[in-house]
Design a protein around this motif. Structure first.
Motif, PDB file in Angstrom:
ATOM      1  N   LEU A  98       4.789   1.820  10.473  1.00  0.00           N
ATOM      2  CA  LEU A  98       5.395   2.082   9.166  1.00  0.00           C
ATOM      3  C   LEU A  98       5.404   3.573   8.851  1.00  0.00           C
ATOM      4  O   LEU A  98       6.389   4.092   8.303  1.00  0.00           O
ATOM      5  CB  LEU A  98       4.621   1.310   8.082  1.00  0.00           C
ATOM      6  CG  LEU A  98       4.812  -0.210   8.116  1.00  0.00           C
ATOM      7  CD1 LEU A  98       3.771  -0.892   7.223  1.00  0.00           C
ATOM      8  CD2 LEU A  98       6.211  -0.590   7.666  1.00  0.00           C
ATOM      9  N   VAL A  99       4.328   4.257   9.200  1.00  0.00           N
ATOM     10  CA  VAL A  99       4.277   5.706   8.959  1.00  0.00           C
ATOM     11  C   VAL A  99       5.376   6.410   9.750  1.00  0.00           C
ATOM     12  O   VAL A  99       6.083   7.285   9.232  1.00  0.00           O
ATOM     13  CB  VAL A  99       2.888   6.262   9.360  1.00  0.00           C
ATOM     14  CG1 VAL A  99       2.916   7.789   9.377  1.00  0.00           C
ATOM     15  CG2 VAL A  99       1.829   5.776   8.381  1.00  0.00           C
ATOM     16  N   ALA A 155      19.411   4.144  12.779  1.00  0.00           N
ATOM     17  CA  ALA A 155      18.600   5.143  13.491  1.00  0.00           C
ATOM     18  C   ALA A 155      17.176   4.649  13.721  1.00  0.00           C
ATOM     19  O   ALA A 155      16.446   5.204  14.549  1.00  0.00           O
ATOM     20  CB  ALA A 155      18.571   6.451  12.702  1.00  0.00           C
ATOM     21  N   LEU A 156      16.782   3.605  12.990  1.00  0.00           N
ATOM     22  CA  LEU A 156      15.430   3.064  13.132  1.00  0.00           C
ATOM     23  C   LEU A 156      15.433   1.913  14.136  1.00  0.00           C
ATOM     24  O   LEU A 156      16.384   1.128  14.181  1.00  0.00           O
ATOM     25  CB  LEU A 156      14.920   2.538  11.788  1.00  0.00           C
ATOM     26  CG  LEU A 156      14.792   3.554  10.653  1.00  0.00           C
ATOM     27  CD1 LEU A 156      14.484   2.833   9.347  1.00  0.00           C
ATOM     28  CD2 LEU A 156      13.707   4.565  10.969  1.00  0.00           C
ATOM     29  N   PRO A 157      14.367   1.768  14.946  1.00  0.00           N
ATOM     30  CA  PRO A 157      14.276   0.587  15.823  1.00  0.00           C
ATOM     31  C   PRO A 157      14.273  -0.694  14.974  1.00  0.00           C
ATOM     32  O   PRO A 157      13.811  -0.680  13.828  1.00  0.00           O
ATOM     33  CB  PRO A 157      12.922   0.784  16.516  1.00  0.00           C
ATOM     34  CG  PRO A 157      12.586   2.221  16.343  1.00  0.00           C
ATOM     35  CD  PRO A 157      13.215   2.665  15.059  1.00  0.00           C
ATOM     36  N   LEU A 158      14.788  -1.790  15.565  1.00  0.00           N
ATOM     37  CA  LEU A 158      14.917  -3.035  14.799  1.00  0.00           C
ATOM     38  C   LEU A 158      13.584  -3.488  14.214  1.00  0.00           C
ATOM     39  O   LEU A 158      13.503  -3.887  13.053  1.00  0.00           O
ATOM     40  CB  LEU A 158      15.504  -4.134  15.691  1.00  0.00           C
ATOM     41  CG  LEU A 158      15.673  -5.503  15.008  1.00  0.00           C
ATOM     42  CD1 LEU A 158      16.574  -5.394  13.785  1.00  0.00           C
ATOM     43  CD2 LEU A 158      16.206  -6.539  15.987  1.00  0.00           C
ATOM     44  N   GLU A 159      12.516  -3.429  15.025  1.00  0.00           N
ATOM     45  CA  GLU A 159      11.220  -3.892  14.518  1.00  0.00           C
ATOM     46  C   GLU A 159      10.765  -3.041  13.340  1.00  0.00           C
ATOM     47  O   GLU A 159      10.166  -3.544  12.385  1.00  0.00           O
ATOM     48  CB  GLU A 159      10.173  -3.845  15.634  1.00  0.00           C
ATOM     49  CG  GLU A 159      10.311  -4.978  16.632  1.00  0.00           C
ATOM     50  CD  GLU A 159       9.076  -5.088  17.514  1.00  0.00           C
ATOM     51  OE1 GLU A 159       8.297  -4.126  17.555  1.00  0.00           O
ATOM     52  OE2 GLU A 159       8.909  -6.149  18.144  1.00  0.00           O
ATOM     53  N   ALA A 160      11.073  -1.745  13.389  1.00  0.00           N
ATOM     54  CA  ALA A 160      10.695  -0.864  12.282  1.00  0.00           C
ATOM     55  C   ALA A 160      11.504  -1.200  11.030  1.00  0.00           C
ATOM     56  O   ALA A 160      10.979  -1.170   9.915  1.00  0.00           O
ATOM     57  CB  ALA A 160      10.909   0.592  12.671  1.00  0.00           C
ATOM     58  N   THR A 169      11.247  -3.093   5.644  1.00  0.00           N
ATOM     59  CA  THR A 169      11.833  -3.890   4.557  1.00  0.00           C
ATOM     60  C   THR A 169      10.815  -4.871   4.003  1.00  0.00           C
ATOM     61  O   THR A 169      10.710  -5.049   2.776  1.00  0.00           O
ATOM     62  CB  THR A 169      13.074  -4.652   5.055  1.00  0.00           C
ATOM     63  OG1 THR A 169      13.998  -3.714   5.586  1.00  0.00           O
ATOM     64  CG2 THR A 169      13.742  -5.421   3.923  1.00  0.00           C
ATOM     65  N   LEU A 170      10.060  -5.512   4.885  1.00  0.00           N
ATOM     66  CA  LEU A 170       9.057  -6.464   4.411  1.00  0.00           C
ATOM     67  C   LEU A 170       7.982  -5.756   3.582  1.00  0.00           C
ATOM     68  O   LEU A 170       7.486  -6.308   2.598  1.00  0.00           O
ATOM     69  CB  LEU A 170       8.407  -7.182   5.595  1.00  0.00           C
ATOM     70  CG  LEU A 170       9.312  -8.151   6.360  1.00  0.00           C
ATOM     71  CD1 LEU A 170       8.605  -8.698   7.585  1.00  0.00           C
ATOM     72  CD2 LEU A 170       9.752  -9.300   5.464  1.00  0.00           C
ATOM     73  N   ARG A 171       7.647  -4.528   3.981  1.00  0.00           N
ATOM     74  CA  ARG A 171       6.613  -3.799   3.233  1.00  0.00           C
ATOM     75  C   ARG A 171       7.159  -3.249   1.911  1.00  0.00           C
ATOM     76  O   ARG A 171       6.556  -3.431   0.856  1.00  0.00           O
ATOM     77  CB  ARG A 171       6.085  -2.638   4.096  1.00  0.00           C
ATOM     78  CG  ARG A 171       5.069  -1.752   3.370  1.00  0.00           C
ATOM     79  CD  ARG A 171       3.744  -2.457   3.251  1.00  0.00           C
ATOM     80  NE  ARG A 171       2.809  -1.716   2.405  1.00  0.00           N
ATOM     81  CZ  ARG A 171       2.573  -1.998   1.133  1.00  0.00           C
ATOM     82  NH1 ARG A 171       3.198  -3.018   0.548  1.00  0.00           N
ATOM     83  NH2 ARG A 171       1.716  -1.307   0.442  1.00  0.00           N
ATOM     84  N   VAL A 199       0.320  -4.800   4.684  1.00  0.00           N
ATOM     85  CA  VAL A 199       0.381  -4.385   6.088  1.00  0.00           C
ATOM     86  C   VAL A 199      -0.232  -5.463   6.986  1.00  0.00           C
ATOM     87  O   VAL A 199       0.287  -5.759   8.067  1.00  0.00           O
ATOM     88  CB  VAL A 199      -0.346  -3.037   6.280  1.00  0.00           C
ATOM     89  CG1 VAL A 199      -0.376  -2.660   7.757  1.00  0.00           C
ATOM     90  CG2 VAL A 199       0.339  -1.940   5.472  1.00  0.00           C
ATOM     91  N   SER A 200      -1.327  -6.063   6.540  1.00  0.00           N
ATOM     92  CA  SER A 200      -1.967  -7.094   7.359  1.00  0.00           C
ATOM     93  C   SER A 200      -1.065  -8.321   7.518  1.00  0.00           C
ATOM     94  O   SER A 200      -1.014  -8.929   8.592  1.00  0.00           O
ATOM     95  CB  SER A 200      -3.316  -7.500   6.762  1.00  0.00           C
ATOM     96  OG  SER A 200      -3.141  -8.078   5.483  1.00  0.00           O
TER      97      SER A 200
END
Length: 441
Positions: A161-162, A124-129, A134-136, A143-144
């Motif tokens: 991310l929010v 349900a989430l866009p791929l970039e999200a 996951t990285l966060r 975030v930077s």
């Protein structure tokens, strides 16, 4: 004696890398509240920075942070539920209190992180999200750092991310490993995330160090966990290929930099120091992937092909005996499966090594003129290397300078600076007139 501030900062940074995902994942599992979990973990690290300089670094920083984060969560939940405690909230508090005896750093936490990955990679989430979340949350990147990896501003990444967390909350996306019939549709996205996580650890996009070892180990460990879920599935060969690819690359970890932390290229690495056990396991995994794929009539995907390319390098006794013709052919296959200008650049290098630098340089110049890799430092770096091999030192110097300006890490900038200095010295010996513009030649 109180520890030095730098020692505390180093200990906190190490604990952040090693423990953030584990603690966050378990708090999310117990509370179901992402914001609460992340806030409590951040509070725990803030408390560490305040307490450790005075009281000393605890013997087990991970356990200390776990206890503080857990107590923060209990305090917040008790405060919020003091007026009217619901049954669910009481159950959460009871489970959190139970963590005090059990501790979060236990094998069950592995499953928590696997659940977390499946939640972060929900379709349900866009791929970039998915990748960013996951990285966060799982990998613990700032975030930077993620913003740099995506080439967006920190504010943009923070908003992304929010929105992803809000989507998980509002859509009621469950925090669990999906049932077997749904695992297949999630696997491609999860493998992509693990691959990106490994790449960030293998070649960090920022900082003073080329390698982020904890991130690499985490990506390998999570891939092993995922592989166990995929046994007998159509996705198993690609997961095997990805794990083989990671192990092939990780086997060179002790030779990729020298004692000063400077970059050593594959060509110059001491192959006797490569991790032979990792290479053997990777070779076996790749053979198993190919056998599984053939028996199930599943064509190789990008990870299997990349692992086969890595195998060509890792099983050659010397750089000169590498089968670069096969490497170039495999890049042809990879370009058909997953076309990209980066793959074309790698293929051009393989062509140069098998057919001669002129052939490879011609392909790289076409890429350069297309601007498909504008701003990508490895293009001018590869071009410089081939120009240098052809004796065109002045042009090579220009490209090394261009690559150094674009390089993302200090380690790579130092390496390219050395190559530039060597090439300039060779130019001087030949009495060439250095120029910043190769078009003036």
């Amino acid at each position: 004696m109180a520890p030095e501030l730098t020692d505390v900062q180093t200990a906190v940074a190490a604990a952040s890398t090693d423990e953030t995902a584990r603690i966050t994942a378990t708090l999310i599992r117990v509370t179901g509240d992402w914001n609460l979990a992340e806030d409590c973990v951040q509070d725990a690290f803030a408390r560490a920075l305040a307490d450790w300089p005075e009281r000393g670094i605890p013997r087990n920083p991970g356990a200390w942070l776990t206890t503080v984060a857990k107590n923060k969560a209990i305090d917040r939940l008790r405060s919020a539920a003091s007026e009217k405690r619901a049954v669910r909230e009481l159950a959460i508090l009871t489970e959190l209190e139970g963590l005090a005896e059990e501790g979060i750093s236990n094998p069950a936490a592995d499953d928590d992180r696997l659940r977390l990955i499946h939640t972060c990679c929900h379709p349900a989430l866009p791929l970039e999200a998915r990748v960013a979340l996951t990285l966060r949350t799982v990998a613990g990147l700032t975030v930077s750092e993620i913003a740099r990896a995506f080439l967006v501003s920190e504010a943009t990444m923070s908003k992304r991310l929010v929105r992803a967390r809000a989507k998980i909350r509002d859509a009621g996306i469950p925090y669990r490993v999906p049932p077997p019939e749904l695992i297949s549709e999630r696997t491609g996205g999860i493998l992509a995330v693990l691959y990106l996580m490994f790449n960030e650890g293998y070649s960090a996009t920022g900082g003073d160090s080329l390698i982020r070892e904890p991130l690499v180990r985490e990506a390998i460990r999570l891939t092993r966990l995922l592989l166990a879920l995929l046994s007998g599935s159509p996705q198993e060969p690609e997961a095997l290929g990805l794990l083989a690819l990671m192990l092939f690359h990780h086997a060179r970890r002790n030779t990729r930099t020298d004692a000063a932390g400077d970059l050593v290229t594959l060509e110059d690495q001491n192959r006797e120091l490569w991790d032979s056990a990792a290479i053997t396991e990777a070779t076996t995994l790749l053979a198993t992937a190919e056998r599984c794929g053939t028996s199930r009539r599943i064509q190789p995907g990008s990870y299997r092909v990349q692992a086969a390319i890595a195998a060509c390098h890792m099983t050659a006794r010397t750089s000169d005996t590498t089968d670069f013709a096969r490497v170039a052919a495999l890049y042809d296959t990879l370009a058909r499966i997953s076309p990209s200008p980066v793959i074309e650049l790698n293929r051009a290098v393989a062509v140069a090594m098998s057919q001669g630098p002129e052939a490879g340089l011609s392909l790289i110049e076409q890429l350069d003129q297309s601007r498909a890799l504008e701003g990508y430092y490895l293009l001018p770096a590869a071009k410089a290397d081939l120009l240098r091999r052809l004796g065109r030192k002045t042009e090579a110097s220009h490209e090394y300078r261009r690559a150094r300006e674009l390089a993302p890490s200090e380690v790579e900038r130092r390496y390219l600076g050395r190559r530039l200095a060597e090439t300039l010295a060779e130019t001087k010996e030949k009495n060439e007139t250095p120029t910043d513009d190769p078009q003036q030649r």
